[in-house]
Design a protein around this motif. Structure first.
Motif, PDB file in Angstrom:
ATOM      1  N   VAL A  88      -3.787  -7.105   5.415  1.00  0.00           N
ATOM      2  CA  VAL A  88      -3.595  -5.720   4.999  1.00  0.00           C
ATOM      3  C   VAL A  88      -2.502  -5.053   5.642  1.00  0.00           C
ATOM      4  N   SER A 122      -2.075  -5.335   0.168  1.00  0.00           N
ATOM      5  CA  SER A 122      -2.530  -6.584   0.095  1.00  0.00           C
ATOM      6  C   SER A 122      -2.558  -7.500  -0.976  1.00  0.00           C
ATOM      7  N   THR A 168      -8.967  -3.955   1.888  1.00  0.00           N
ATOM      8  CA  THR A 168      -8.079  -2.944   1.961  1.00  0.00           C
ATOM      9  C   THR A 168      -8.812  -1.559   2.197  1.00  0.00           C
TER      10      THR A 168
END
Ligand SMILES: Cc1cc2nc3c(=O)[nH]c(=O)nc-3n(C[C@H](O)[C@H](O)[C@H](O)COP(=O)(O)O)c2cc1C
Length: 282
Positions: free
Chosen positions: A47, A75, A85
């Motif tokens: 992320v 992501s 995320t």
């Protein structure tokens, strides 16, 4: 882990939809940039938190003028990645709150406008996958995308429209009681005080349209806790409910940490959804 009062921040944070059109103070923005990089999480991920500037128009956020500073969470788009995320994005959002910076998770940002402010798409056709122009796509797509964004700024309560006041006062604050969120009501008897504390922070998590679709399962006599949405769950308007599950999992993890518990965490794909499993030692 950054030393802030995570419990207070979880309780204070609210989505802001009206911002002062001023830049964030340099030292605050720098602290946010530096410190969110140093947040360690107990799982592998890819992320990225990317800061960007936007012009003060209503083009990026539906019906809201963008403040100058904003943050995007990027992501891959499989259910596990978008859920991670949610987890990492929420830690950044809570940390921003601790610095006095207001935020609002946005899944329905205008993709074309985001690409102008923060070029990130690999090819022009990627713009076509947005759902009626909003968000990155309806489902899983190839490559990395912006899963959600948030404005970063100072809340302007004076300029709130009536509709915002109603949303903030009557919708945003409401949370389901813990009992309603348990898969089995009998499992309540196995929950220790520490786990109950963490579940109570988990249930305060923000979710798209405040749908609170997370459900908690307590297994192995309270030593194993799972968080996922109900099998087959679909929201009429929000295409990526696994993001919210990750957000809820981050609150739960913070709660366990505050209780000095160090769970083993696994995130798996099960029946098409992301499932977070927290295992506690003896
Ligand atoms: C993943 C996610 C996506 C969201 N997307 C939007 C959005 O596109 N537009 C919006 O106005 N609010 C959006 N929200 C904010 C929610 O409506 C808000 O979090 C919820 O009503 C609870 O209110 P609170 O954040 O003030 O506690 C989103 C929230 C989450 C968690």
């Amino acid at each position: 882990m950054i030393n802030i009062n995570w419990e207070d921040v979880i309780k204070i944070r609210r989505s802001a939809r009206n911002f002062q059109i001023v830049e964030i103070k340099t030292e605050q923005l720098q602290a946010l940039k530096n410190d969110i990089r140093s947040i360690e999480v107990p799982f592998e991920h890819t992320v990225e938190c990317r800061f960007f500037k936007a012009k003060p128009t209503k083009r990026l956020y539906f019906s809201m003028v963008s403040p100058p500073d904003n943050l995007a969470f990027l992501s891959e788009t499989d259910v596990v990645s978008v859920s991670k995320t949610g987890f990492i994005g929420e830690l950044a959002i809570l940390y921003a709150q601790s610095l006095g910076i207001a935020t609002c998770w946005y899944g329905h940002y205008k993709l074309e406008e985001l690409e102008k402010c923060m070029p990130h798409l690999e090819k022009e056709e990627d713009l076509q996958t947005a759902n009626m122009g909003y968000g990155y796509a309806k489902g899983e797509v190839e490559g990395r995308r912006t899963i959600c964004i948030t404005p970063l700024g100072y809340h302007n309560e004076k300029g709130l429209r009536m509709v915002d006041r109603i949303t903030e006062k009557f919708i945003s604050y409401k949370r389901k009681p813990l009992e309603e969120l348990m898969i089995s009501s009998q499992s309540m008897e196995f929950i220790s005080a520490s786990v109950k504390y963490a579940l109570n922070l988990a249930r305060l998590a923000p979710s798209a349209a405040n749908s609170q679709h997370w459900r908690f399962d307590i297994l192995n006599e309270g030593k194993k806790i799972t968080i996922a949405m109900p099998q087959g769950y679909k929201h009429l308007k929000w295409e990526h409910p696994n993001v919210d599950i990750g957000i809820c999992a981050s609150h739960f993890w913070l709660g366990l940490k505050l209780q000095h518990l160090k769970p083993k965490i696994t995130i798996t794909r099960e029946h098409g959804r992301a499932k977070w499993t927290f295992e506690l030692g003896d």
